[in-house]
Design an enzyme around this catalytic site. Structure first.
Site, PDB file in Angstrom:
ATOM      1  N   HIS C  18     -47.898 100.557 -78.705  1.00  0.00           N
ATOM      2  CA  HIS C  18     -46.764 101.485 -78.732  1.00  0.00           C
ATOM      3  C   HIS C  18     -47.132 102.823 -78.088  1.00  0.00           C
ATOM      4  O   HIS C  18     -46.387 103.378 -77.298  1.00  0.00           O
ATOM      5  CB  HIS C  18     -46.334 101.777 -80.180  1.00  0.00           C
ATOM      6  CG  HIS C  18     -45.816 100.610 -80.936  1.00  0.00           C
ATOM      7  ND1 HIS C  18     -46.252 100.314 -82.218  1.00  0.00           N
ATOM      8  CD2 HIS C  18     -44.887  99.663 -80.625  1.00  0.00           C
ATOM      9  CE1 HIS C  18     -45.600  99.243 -82.650  1.00  0.00           C
ATOM     10  NE2 HIS C  18     -44.780  98.822 -81.714  1.00  0.00           N
ATOM     11  N   ARG C  91     -44.391  92.760 -73.689  1.00  0.00           N
ATOM     12  CA  ARG C  91     -45.699  92.133 -73.752  1.00  0.00           C
ATOM     13  C   ARG C  91     -45.563  90.769 -73.105  1.00  0.00           C
ATOM     14  O   ARG C  91     -45.280  90.664 -71.935  1.00  0.00           O
ATOM     15  CB  ARG C  91     -46.145  92.014 -75.213  1.00  0.00           C
ATOM     16  CG  ARG C  91     -46.620  93.355 -75.750  1.00  0.00           C
ATOM     17  CD  ARG C  91     -46.694  93.288 -77.228  1.00  0.00           C
ATOM     18  NE  ARG C  91     -45.425  92.762 -77.764  1.00  0.00           N
ATOM     19  CZ  ARG C  91     -45.210  92.447 -79.028  1.00  0.00           C
ATOM     20  NH1 ARG C  91     -46.183  92.629 -79.890  1.00  0.00           N
ATOM     21  NH2 ARG C  91     -44.056  91.980 -79.450  1.00  0.00           N
TER      22      ARG C  91
END
Lengths: 164, 164, 164, 164, 164, 164
Positions: C18, C91
């Site tokens: 993050h 991702r």
């Protein structure tokens, strides 16, 4: 409902996976047009005539199947034949996106024909014409991959294609 | 060919994506049984009766569609109704593998019924019942996602579900 | 261009993945609103206040980042803040379809805000908050997964969560 | 923030999907360099000059867009232009992994430029230059796929490419 | 268990990703046969002899590794060598389906040899021989992608391949 | 090489797919520890003791297999047992990313143990414990999915689990 369905493909050569899809489509729709698409940019190993001949041999026992070939857009062919369904086999993921693209494109080009997918059987999940060629041309056993009645035809062709 | 086809689902609630699949199936097969599966472990927002009622409302104009519900295995339901086709919409990749697993499993449990996939239309590609609920319960506009004729029913239900 | 961008998430807890996305967004847009979404149905391990606190700690050195929380739809939050971009990290494949669905849905609900994806760095490709919790709660070492300055906070919380 | 962003591609030819991405990028970044990459091994249907010309035509109304071409590595081009962002459209899954590989590779080769992905709109989800060529060269209607103002140019080119 | 394992590939050229897989396989099986497959239809940049030479250089320090080449079916090679395992690296999703197809096909052709997959390390997740060539031939830095001891060999070859 | 390999799983219950992987692993490594992981958050249908018992029954004929259970991290278990390989079956795509994440995470937590993937056989490609439960609990025939010698045990358990 008197539906004509199209089963398009390169069939270069027809495999047990193709035959399974054709058979199942023939139980669902009134009339099945198996069509060898000759417009693709892929260089074929078998001529259009040879591919049609093999398809006729392997579908001889299925009453509502006809074999044709076509050189233009599939959407135009379906319109011409008044087909309401385009039948495709979905094997694994790798087919998925390409087939989706083609289905959505064909729908734009001919809204009257809807694409219908059947899942490949588990034992044919990874079977393809190019696998047949890859294995067969290097002398591997392709009995598990193609209908028995065209095995000799295929192997004769491969024998000629091999470069020594 | 006088084919009965089953369109199974949770329909919790029915979306424009479901309706599109039902409509297209109804043009391909003689008789369509839309069946609310009540056996799934997911906790439903709408009761089976409410889901059947909404499906009846939105399919009112399609002649060959009937709405039912079933609490056991889909394969058994298809056998009982003598259905030859199970129709499912395929949206994006995330559906793909689960639907394949179910198609192959249903084939083992009932070889007479074959699963047939239709592709979601581009505008419904990412539409699902859970998205409708997620957006609607937080006050977002779901007019683009559900048939107009059941919009009020759905929003009334959501109003009751919200925790203050 | 004076663009306000939103970085939404659960951040339960914030990971190095993050933080990497937030840092890179902060180099591209004038003002970054990192927003803890508290509307999700997932049961959180950390309270909204704790998650905001940790985010403030780890982003202390980045000038143009503010931390907020929001309980409704992201699309409404973006509209309220006049944000033109929603920044998400992608991702692996598993994120892809869900994020696509959310991006297309948010675009319908608020056409003024466009979703922008950054790729996770290779070393964070498979890193997630739930992995941090799964490993940390069973006594595994999570130093590689979370910013050092909040490591103690996280481990204290995990110590309390474990059932003996 | 005064960010220069690069929109690289083959644009052989530019589609409505490309144009949508360029327009949205132009609302997010100060200066957009649309760059025709001429280094790829794919044989192009349109020359680099033709592709640049078409891009200029279709982006004529967007103030902050410039059209260029480049024959080397994208990472070097971005460095030379001091670009901080590389903007790419992500359509379906098939783009995903290739684009990820390129994004991670470009980051290694030029850490100052970060790749930013925008999602294709639903109606362009399966649109590509090669689809345009495949359909157009066989006489299909490509009005839904390319900007109107370059339709004639494209069809003229296709007319010449067809082998009788 | 005295298992012979085969590590097949094109190795055109060998990358750090290949070397990582070979090293890890060498810790698991008694004898590793790294085999340059020369039957693939892909046109190679390096000759079979050059590829074997580079593999010998980079595996010089690993005791139980031998380098060979083979021009027929992998399944036949494995049978001939009495190998019980075929070791392949799995990088991202794009490898997955092709490798599955090959693994299931090889199992049919030679049931005695089982395919074993190792996951690429995170830093090699998107590394491939074709990436090395794409970057290196346009003057990009490939030090992160190939073993240092063959860097000069590779760059010399690339220098010859570039068309001016 | 005297390698100990771990085959971890929930085995709730063990399927023909699991048994196939265990058998093939047992031909490749000296000692196989099949370990029932009891730490997962999933609520199990069978107790850890029942799962171990069933595994012992179905692996009775394989000499080098032992059955254990473990409640902590797999990486710690592998370290404790001095295992060099963690063996997992890869079925379809849906397994792929989760298994990759776990493999990379386990490698960070215990660099000495490498994860090794075997492909599920074609007929088990879509077989899972949860499918067994879903079908079996609704009265479907699960003979094709589980080893014959534990069929009665499983059906007895399911009979008790059904809510009337």
């Amino acid at each position: 409902m008197n539906i004509t369905a199209v089963c398009p493909g390169s069939f270069d050569p027809v495999t047990l996976g193709h035959l399974d899809i054709i058979r199942r489509a023939a139980q669902m729709f009134e009339r099945i047009l198996v069509v060898v698409m000759s417009n693709t940019q892929k260089t074929a190993t078998f001529s259009v005539a040879e591919r049609c001949e093999m398809l006729k041999t392997v579908t001889a026992g299925i009453g509502n199947v006809e074999i044709e070939s076509h050189g233009g857009l599939l959407a135009d062919y379906a319109r011409e034949k008044n087909a309401k369904a385009i039948v495709k086999g979905l094997r694994a993921l790798s087919d998925f996106e390409y087939e989706f693209q083609m289905a959505l494109t064909n729908k734009r080009l001919n809204p009257a024909a809807d694409t219908v997918f059947l899942t490949a059987s588990a034992e044919n999940m990874y079977l393809s014409s190019s696998l047949v060629k890859q294995v067969g041309m290097m002398g591997g056993d392709i009995h598990d991959f193609v209908p028995e009645c065209i095995y000799d035809n295929i192997m004769k062709k491969f024998a000629k294609s091999i470069n020594y």
